[in-house]
Design a protein around this motif. Structure first.
Motif, PDB file in Angstrom:
ATOM      1  N   TRP A 236     -24.339  80.138  45.365  1.00  0.00           N
ATOM      2  CA  TRP A 236     -25.151  79.732  44.228  1.00  0.00           C
ATOM      3  C   TRP A 236     -26.634  79.800  44.555  1.00  0.00           C
ATOM      4  CZ3 TRP A 236     -23.964  79.750  39.406  1.00  0.00           C
ATOM      5  CH2 TRP A 236     -22.638  79.631  39.025  1.00  0.00           C
ATOM      6  N   GLU A 237     -26.979  79.602  45.816  1.00  0.00           N
ATOM      7  CA  GLU A 237     -28.392  79.654  46.187  1.00  0.00           C
ATOM      8  C   GLU A 237     -28.964  81.045  45.949  1.00  0.00           C
ATOM      9  OE1 GLU A 237     -31.240  78.802  50.027  1.00  0.00           O
ATOM     10  OE2 GLU A 237     -29.228  77.954  49.992  1.00  0.00           O
ATOM     11  N   LEU A 238     -28.220  82.094  46.328  1.00  0.00           N
ATOM     12  CA  LEU A 238     -28.682  83.465  46.095  1.00  0.00           C
ATOM     13  C   LEU A 238     -28.827  83.748  44.606  1.00  0.00           C
ATOM     14  CD1 LEU A 238     -26.506  85.428  48.680  1.00  0.00           C
ATOM     15  CD2 LEU A 238     -28.960  84.971  48.814  1.00  0.00           C
ATOM     16  N   VAL A 239     -27.870  83.287  43.814  1.00  0.00           N
ATOM     17  CA  VAL A 239     -27.922  83.474  42.365  1.00  0.00           C
ATOM     18  C   VAL A 239     -29.165  82.782  41.802  1.00  0.00           C
ATOM     19  CG1 VAL A 239     -26.761  82.971  40.173  1.00  0.00           C
ATOM     20  CG2 VAL A 239     -25.412  83.671  42.168  1.00  0.00           C
ATOM     21  N   SER A 240     -29.361  81.547  42.205  1.00  0.00           N
ATOM     22  CA  SER A 240     -30.494  80.769  41.696  1.00  0.00           C
ATOM     23  C   SER A 240     -31.822  81.377  42.107  1.00  0.00           C
ATOM     24  CB  SER A 240     -30.401  79.325  42.190  1.00  0.00           C
ATOM     25  OG  SER A 240     -29.226  78.741  41.705  1.00  0.00           O
TER      26      SER A 240
ATOM     27  N   LEU B 156     -37.247  77.447  38.729  1.00  0.00           N
ATOM     28  CA  LEU B 156     -35.883  77.126  38.320  1.00  0.00           C
ATOM     29  C   LEU B 156     -35.083  76.734  39.559  1.00  0.00           C
ATOM     30  CD1 LEU B 156     -33.802  77.171  35.938  1.00  0.00           C
ATOM     31  CD2 LEU B 156     -33.219  79.483  36.715  1.00  0.00           C
ATOM     32  N   THR B 157     -34.423  75.598  39.516  1.00  0.00           N
ATOM     33  CA  THR B 157     -33.645  75.134  40.667  1.00  0.00           C
ATOM     34  C   THR B 157     -32.184  75.570  40.536  1.00  0.00           C
ATOM     35  OG1 THR B 157     -32.974  73.025  39.695  1.00  0.00           O
ATOM     36  CG2 THR B 157     -35.113  73.087  40.856  1.00  0.00           C
ATOM     37  N   MET B 158     -31.475  75.496  41.648  1.00  0.00           N
ATOM     38  CA  MET B 158     -30.066  75.831  41.655  1.00  0.00           C
ATOM     39  C   MET B 158     -29.303  74.906  40.712  1.00  0.00           C
ATOM     40  SD  MET B 158     -27.420  76.293  44.856  1.00  0.00           S
ATOM     41  CE  MET B 158     -27.745  74.687  45.550  1.00  0.00           C
ATOM     42  N   ASP B 159     -29.621  73.613  40.740  1.00  0.00           N
ATOM     43  CA  ASP B 159     -28.928  72.667  39.860  1.00  0.00           C
ATOM     44  C   ASP B 159     -29.191  72.978  38.389  1.00  0.00           C
ATOM     45  OD1 ASP B 159     -27.688  71.277  41.894  1.00  0.00           O
ATOM     46  OD2 ASP B 159     -29.208  69.701  41.972  1.00  0.00           O
ATOM     47  N   GLN B 160     -30.421  73.314  38.055  1.00  0.00           N
ATOM     48  CA  GLN B 160     -30.732  73.647  36.664  1.00  0.00           C
ATOM     49  C   GLN B 160     -29.933  74.874  36.204  1.00  0.00           C
ATOM     50  OE1 GLN B 160     -34.964  74.024  37.265  1.00  0.00           O
ATOM     51  NE2 GLN B 160     -35.374  72.123  36.120  1.00  0.00           N
ATOM     52  N   PHE B 161     -29.862  75.879  37.064  1.00  0.00           N
ATOM     53  CA  PHE B 161     -29.124  77.084  36.699  1.00  0.00           C
ATOM     54  C   PHE B 161     -27.635  76.775  36.565  1.00  0.00           C
ATOM     55  CE2 PHE B 161     -26.702  80.919  37.490  1.00  0.00           C
ATOM     56  CZ  PHE B 161     -27.265  81.772  36.556  1.00  0.00           C
TER      57      PHE B 161
ATOM     58  N   ASN C 184     -26.180  73.906  35.992  1.00  0.00           N
ATOM     59  CA  ASN C 184     -25.939  73.041  34.834  1.00  0.00           C
ATOM     60  C   ASN C 184     -25.920  73.849  33.537  1.00  0.00           C
ATOM     61  OD1 ASN C 184     -25.713  70.768  36.414  1.00  0.00           O
ATOM     62  ND2 ASN C 184     -27.824  70.115  36.098  1.00  0.00           N
ATOM     63  N   ALA C 185     -26.802  74.825  33.440  1.00  0.00           N
ATOM     64  CA  ALA C 185     -26.805  75.686  32.254  1.00  0.00           C
ATOM     65  C   ALA C 185     -25.562  76.572  32.235  1.00  0.00           C
ATOM     66  CB  ALA C 185     -28.063  76.543  32.225  1.00  0.00           C
ATOM     67  N   PHE C 186     -25.218  77.126  33.382  1.00  0.00           N
ATOM     68  CA  PHE C 186     -24.074  78.025  33.489  1.00  0.00           C
ATOM     69  C   PHE C 186     -22.783  77.314  33.099  1.00  0.00           C
ATOM     70  CE2 PHE C 186     -20.731  80.300  35.741  1.00  0.00           C
ATOM     71  CZ  PHE C 186     -21.059  81.627  35.480  1.00  0.00           C
ATOM     72  N   TYR C 187     -22.629  76.081  33.548  1.00  0.00           N
ATOM     73  CA  TYR C 187     -21.404  75.330  33.278  1.00  0.00           C
ATOM     74  C   TYR C 187     -21.536  74.348  32.119  1.00  0.00           C
ATOM     75  CZ  TYR C 187     -19.322  77.178  37.520  1.00  0.00           C
ATOM     76  OH  TYR C 187     -18.795  78.005  38.478  1.00  0.00           O
ATOM     77  N   TYR C 188     -22.580  74.471  31.327  1.00  0.00           N
ATOM     78  CA  TYR C 188     -22.774  73.590  30.175  1.00  0.00           C
ATOM     79  C   TYR C 188     -21.555  73.690  29.258  1.00  0.00           C
ATOM     80  CZ  TYR C 188     -24.731  71.797  25.824  1.00  0.00           C
ATOM     81  OH  TYR C 188     -24.949  71.087  24.672  1.00  0.00           O
ATOM     82  N   GLN C 189     -20.990  72.541  28.923  1.00  0.00           N
ATOM     83  CA  GLN C 189     -19.772  72.510  28.107  1.00  0.00           C
ATOM     84  C   GLN C 189     -18.828  73.630  28.543  1.00  0.00           C
ATOM     85  OE1 GLN C 189     -20.602  72.267  23.889  1.00  0.00           O
ATOM     86  NE2 GLN C 189     -21.977  70.537  24.166  1.00  0.00           N
ATOM     87  N   LYS C 190     -18.437  73.552  29.810  1.00  0.00           N
ATOM     88  CA  LYS C 190     -17.727  74.630  30.511  1.00  0.00           C
ATOM     89  C   LYS C 190     -16.602  75.275  29.708  1.00  0.00           C
ATOM     90  CE  LYS C 190     -15.404  75.791  34.765  1.00  0.00           C
ATOM     91  NZ  LYS C 190     -14.924  75.358  36.055  1.00  0.00           N
ATOM     92  N   GLU C 191     -15.707  74.479  29.159  1.00  0.00           N
ATOM     93  CA  GLU C 191     -14.571  75.089  28.457  1.00  0.00           C
ATOM     94  C   GLU C 191     -14.982  75.729  27.136  1.00  0.00           C
ATOM     95  OE1 GLU C 191     -11.652  75.811  29.859  1.00  0.00           O
ATOM     96  OE2 GLU C 191     -12.616  74.927  31.609  1.00  0.00           O
ATOM     97  N   GLN C 192     -16.090  75.286  26.590  1.00  0.00           N
ATOM     98  CA  GLN C 192     -16.565  75.866  25.334  1.00  0.00           C
ATOM     99  C   GLN C 192     -17.332  77.173  25.566  1.00  0.00           C
ATOM    100  OE1 GLN C 192     -18.897  73.104  23.085  1.00  0.00           O
ATOM    101  NE2 GLN C 192     -18.802  74.326  21.232  1.00  0.00           N
ATOM    102  N   PHE C 193     -17.890  77.334  26.755  1.00  0.00           N
ATOM    103  CA  PHE C 193     -18.664  78.548  27.022  1.00  0.00           C
ATOM    104  C   PHE C 193     -18.051  79.361  28.159  1.00  0.00           C
ATOM    105  CE2 PHE C 193     -21.721  75.988  24.668  1.00  0.00           C
ATOM    106  CZ  PHE C 193     -22.125  76.905  23.715  1.00  0.00           C
TER     107      PHE C 193
END
Length: 187
Positions: free
Chosen positions: A1-5, A15-20, A22-31
């Motif tokens: 995840w660090e490389l991705v971030s 942009l931090t790893m946690d911010q990325f 959190n956005a990526f997994y926002y409402q995980k099953e819905q997205f």
């Protein structure tokens, strides 16, 4: 995840790893849950991520490209195990909860992945682990019975479901433990 971030931070400095994540997994099953089973498009998914981290839609291609860094080259000890199994003529398969970007990354690291007889990606087969139908798809497609298989995963629930289908299950925690587990099952 660090490389991705780090790649995503090139698009949005700070942009931090946690911010990325959190956005990526926002409402995980819905997205992401829908994206990894091809029930929403890449554009729909990445637009949501872009909106969550506050960047324009013109950068969704770069965000998508950044995700391929999640699958960096395979750990050398794991690579040796895979190559050794292939040399011993074991059939090897990948069953991955993934999306187009992760499939692309896997296919780019051709050296070790060419040891696999077939790769199954959730976004292609329309189901994901730990759904029984996902495992059954691989078994049926290869005319296998669960009792003939060893299933390895880093998620305990995924291993448990495989065991319920008769497979021998190995929870991956380290290359050393994986080697020990194989010795138990394969001698």
């Amino acid at each position: 995840w660090e490389l991705v971030s780090n790649r995503a931070a090139e698009i949005k400095p700070g942009l931090t790893m946690d911010q990325f994540r959190n956005a990526f997994y926002y409402q995980k099953e819905q997205f992401f849950g829908l994206y990894e089973t091809a029930r929403i498009t890449a554009i729909e998914f990445w637009r949501m991520v872009a909106e969550r981290i506050g960047i324009s839609n013109e950068h969704i291609g770069s965000l998508s490209d950044a995700l391929t860094y999640l699958y960096s080259p395979v750990d050398e000890e794991v690579r040796e195990i895979i190559v050794s199994l292939k040399r011993r003529n074991y059939k090897l398969f990948i069953l991955s909860n993934s999306c187009l970007e992760l499939e692309r990354a896997v296919r780019e690291y051709k050296d070790v992945y060419r040891c696999f007889d077939k790769m199954y990606f959730s976004h292609q087969i329309g189901c994901k682990k730990p759904g029984v139908n996902c495992y059954q798809h691989v078994l049926d497609d290869n005319s296998l019975r669960g009792e003939e298989c060893i299933f390895i995963d880093d998620v305990a629930r995924n291993v448990t479901v495989a065991e319920e289908l008769g497979m021998k299950g190995i929870l991956f925690v380290s290359p050393r433990e994986l080697s020990r587990s194989f010795k138990k099952y394969l001698g």
